[in-house]
Design a protein around this motif. Structure first.
Motif, mmCIF file in Angstrom:
data_model
loop_
_atom_site.group_PDB
_atom_site.id
_atom_site.type_symbol
_atom_site.label_atom_id
_atom_site.label_comp_id
_atom_site.label_asym_id
_atom_site.label_seq_id
_atom_site.Cartn_x
_atom_site.Cartn_y
_atom_site.Cartn_z
ATOM 1 N N ILE A 1 0.859 -1.183 0.000
ATOM 2 C CA ILE A 1 0.000 0.000 0.000
ATOM 3 C C ILE A 1 0.900 1.239 0.000
ATOM 4 O O ILE A 1 1.996 1.218 0.540
ATOM 5 N N CYS A 2 0.424 2.292 -0.633
ATOM 6 C CA CYS A 2 1.182 3.548 -0.725
ATOM 7 C C CYS A 2 1.597 4.039 0.665
ATOM 8 O O CYS A 2 0.787 4.112 1.583
ATOM 9 N N GLN A 3 2.862 4.408 0.786
ATOM 10 C CA GLN A 3 3.371 4.873 2.086
ATOM 11 C C GLN A 3 2.951 6.303 2.380
ATOM 12 O O GLN A 3 3.141 6.785 3.481
ATOM 13 N N ILE A 4 2.441 6.995 1.388
ATOM 14 C CA ILE A 4 2.081 8.391 1.606
ATOM 15 C C ILE A 4 0.614 8.543 1.969
ATOM 16 O O ILE A 4 0.283 9.146 2.979
ATOM 17 N N CYS A 5 -0.263 7.972 1.161
ATOM 18 C CA CYS A 5 -1.690 8.140 1.455
ATOM 19 C C CYS A 5 -2.249 6.960 2.240
ATOM 20 O O CYS A 5 -3.315 7.070 2.847
ATOM 21 N N GLY A 6 -1.565 5.843 2.216
ATOM 22 C CA GLY A 6 -2.051 4.661 2.924
ATOM 23 C C GLY A 6 -3.367 4.147 2.373
ATOM 24 O O GLY A 6 -4.137 3.494 3.070
ATOM 25 N N ILE B 1 4.855 3.893 -3.591
ATOM 26 C CA ILE B 1 3.997 5.059 -3.764
ATOM 27 C C ILE B 1 2.981 4.755 -4.863
ATOM 28 O O ILE B 1 3.303 4.105 -5.854
ATOM 29 N N CYS B 2 1.759 5.237 -4.656
ATOM 30 C CA CYS B 2 0.695 4.917 -5.603
ATOM 31 C C CYS B 2 0.642 5.939 -6.734
ATOM 32 O O CYS B 2 1.283 6.988 -6.668
ATOM 33 N N ALA B 3 -0.120 5.636 -7.737
ATOM 34 C CA ALA B 3 -0.250 6.520 -8.901
ATOM 35 C C ALA B 3 -0.874 7.856 -8.517
ATOM 36 O O ALA B 3 -0.485 8.908 -9.025
ATOM 37 N N HIS B 4 -1.830 7.821 -7.606
ATOM 38 C CA HIS B 4 -2.503 9.030 -7.115
ATOM 39 C C HIS B 4 -1.474 10.036 -6.585
ATOM 40 O O HIS B 4 -1.413 11.184 -7.012
ATOM 41 N N CYS B 5 -0.644 9.577 -5.669
ATOM 42 C CA CYS B 5 0.327 10.478 -5.034
ATOM 43 C C CYS B 5 1.420 10.883 -6.015
ATOM 44 O O CYS B 5 1.919 12.010 -5.982
ATOM 45 N N LEU B 6 1.767 9.978 -6.901
ATOM 46 C CA LEU B 6 2.815 10.264 -7.870
ATOM 47 C C LEU B 6 2.372 11.311 -8.893
ATOM 48 O O LEU B 6 3.133 12.214 -9.242
#
Ligand SMILES: [Zn+2]
Length: 514
Positions: A136-141, A193-198
């Motif tokens: 899971i994305c480390q930024i948005c979780g 990191i997920c596509a959203h945050c990227l």
């Protein structure tokens, strides 16, 4: 379904939390049926990208964003990033090999709007269809992490043939190998990191302020991040506005110091909102360069706690010229020790951020002038120094009694008496001043004593030496009130004085024995 998020202070959150869980199948009132495309994350770069997206779409809430908004914003970014100056800027934000924005000078030559758009839209497709991942994305979780392989498959450069981890080249300051990192996700192997945050991280330059040197070169990138998140919209509005209106990056009004700009920004916004707008708001600013040459990678974190925001807002709207007098003192060489000294030109700003008292700046001893009104001083004392209102009223009362006494003295004696207070650097000298005023009082036949014995003890020793509220604080408050009330007479008296200084010194010696 309600989401536990950092959207309000804990006490309010607890107050409003429903007693029972609402049923899961009913979305909260006013929200979309479908899951919103974008979310606040608490990460400064990602959230700044979201602000850029929102402001470009003229929307306020991530839930209002539609696919068309994102498509249009991405097209705009592709065009913007090819404009003059942006290439250099991007190279100061991302590392050399950002293949999405084609930052590397050798890629840059072949960059076209279509190519940038292709990559950004590819990334957006991954936002809509994130697929599966074990991590899971480390930024948005919130969303599955993107693999380097998958990312490379959507970009329009030959870099796509070289799958890599998600590293600092596409997400600034992530840290990779020997490069420093500033976020806990920094890892040699890249981060999840997920596509959203990227995608949002590719848009945040649009919502950044650029601090330039006097010669106009990029000095550092300034990203402001406020909590609650909605406040970011107003804070970053001018940055996005410059990009939207003129394809320029915002050079922070030409200011060469990030803290000066942030304080000015808060003051400027405060002209358009009530003081209540800032209730519970805190701001953290990130000032950084992420250049490609070694030694150019650094970041400063500038925290502006709520009491300081409230104070700047109040000071600049309530008495702007007074606030300018208080803050105008420039950093001297001696002040270079402060943590924030490199980030501001003004002593009071550095001290405020360092948690030190700026009370001495409220008075101008040379001109025996109170730099502002008592009410602003009182606001500062209670909101920032944490001095309780009762103590402040007590000191004010004592000051007024001192004024009542010494105003009856002839000009030269009045001036000398005030100078004793001005020059009191030791506690016994401070004590001596009260004893003299008490004596003045008796000689002049003013009814009632200046203070009771208890009051006297309280003002001298009631406030510990190490706290902000020491007897020196009391001294500054007394001087402020005396200048406020007696400025004209004091100035008249000091203009007449010639040999006064020496005389006062003698009197100090005497004061020491009392
Ligand atoms: Zn994410």
């Amino acid at each position: 379904m309600w989401i536990i998020g950092k959207v309000k202070p804990l006490d309010e959150f607890l107050k409003e939390q429903p007693q029972k869980d609402p049923p899961f199948d009913e979305p909260p009132e006013g929200s979309n049926e479908s899951t919103p495309l974008f979310h606040w994350t608490g990460h400064p770069f990602v959230d700044a990208g979201l602000v850029a997206l929102l402001l470009l779409s003229r929307k306020h809430n991530p839930e209002e964003l539609r696919e068309e908004d994102v498509e249009r914003a991405v097209e705009f970014a592709a065009e913007l990033y090819l404009k003059e100056g942006w290439g250099t800027l991007l190279a100061r934000i991302y590392r050399n090999n950002n293949p999405i924005l084609m930052v590397n000078p050798s890629m840059r030559k072949n960059t076209t709007k279509d190519k940038l758009e292709f990559s950004l839209k590819g990334l957006f497709k991954l936002v809509k269809n994130p697929g599966e991942s074990e991590e899971i994305c480390q930024i948005c979780g919130r969303y599955p992490a993107l693999s380097g392989m998958k990312l490379r498959s959507i970009i329009n450069t030959k870099e796509r043939e070289r799958p890599k981890e998600i590293t600092g080249d596409i997400f600034p300051l992530l840290g990779t190998g020997d490069m420093r990192n500033y976020f806990p996700h920094g890892n040699e192997m890249g981060a999840s990191i997920c596509a959203h945050c990227l995608l949002l991280a590719q848009l945040f330059p649009i919502a950044s302020y650029i601090i330039t040197t006097r010669k106009g070169k990029v000095g550092g990138i300034l990203v402001l991040h406020a909590y609650p998140y909605e406040k970011n919209l107003k804070l970053l509005e001018d940055a996005v506005g410059s990009a939207r209106k003129s394809y320029l990056y915002n050079n922070a009004k030409g200011m060469t110091w990030p803290v000066d700009f942030i304080f000015d920004k808060i003051a400027d916004l405060s002209k358009r909102v009530d003081l209540g707008y800032w209730n519970g708001v805190s701001i953290v600013a990130y000032y950084f360069l992420n250049g490609n040459r070694t030694g150019e990678q650094w970041i400063y974190t500038i925290r502006i706690p709520n009491p300081i925001i409230l104070f700047i807002a109040y000071a600049s709207t309530y008495d702007n010229s007074g606030w300018k007098r208080i803050s105008s003192k420039r950093l001297g060489k001696k002040s270079g020790l402060h943590e924030y000294s490199k980030l501001t030109s003004k002593e009071a700003y550095a001290k405020l951020l360092n948690g030190e008292s700026i009370l001495p700046y409220f008075i101008d001893k040379k001109n025996r002038l109170a730099n502002t009104k008592w009410s602003l001083l009182a606001f500062y004392c209670s909101e920032v120094l944490g001095l309780d209102k009762e103590a402040l009223e007590f000191i004010k009362g004592v000051a007024d009694k001192i004024v009542e006494t010494i105003e009856k003295l002839p000009d030269n004696k009045l001036s000398r008496r005030v100078r004793e207070l001005e020059r009191a650097e030791k506690l016994y000298q401070f004590e001596g001043f009260f004893i003299r005023v008490e004596r003045d009082r008796q000689e002049l036949g003013v009814p009632e004593a200046l203070m009771s014995f208890d009051d006297f003890a309280r003002i001298l020793t009631g406030y510990g030496e190490d706290l902000n509220v020491s007897w020196k604080t009391v001294k500054n408050l007394l001087l402020f009130r005396i200048y406020e009330k007696l400025h004209d007479r004091l100035m008249k008296a000091s203009s007449k004085e010639v040999e006064g200084a020496e005389e006062a010194d003698e009197e100090f010696e005497e004061g020491g024995e009392e």
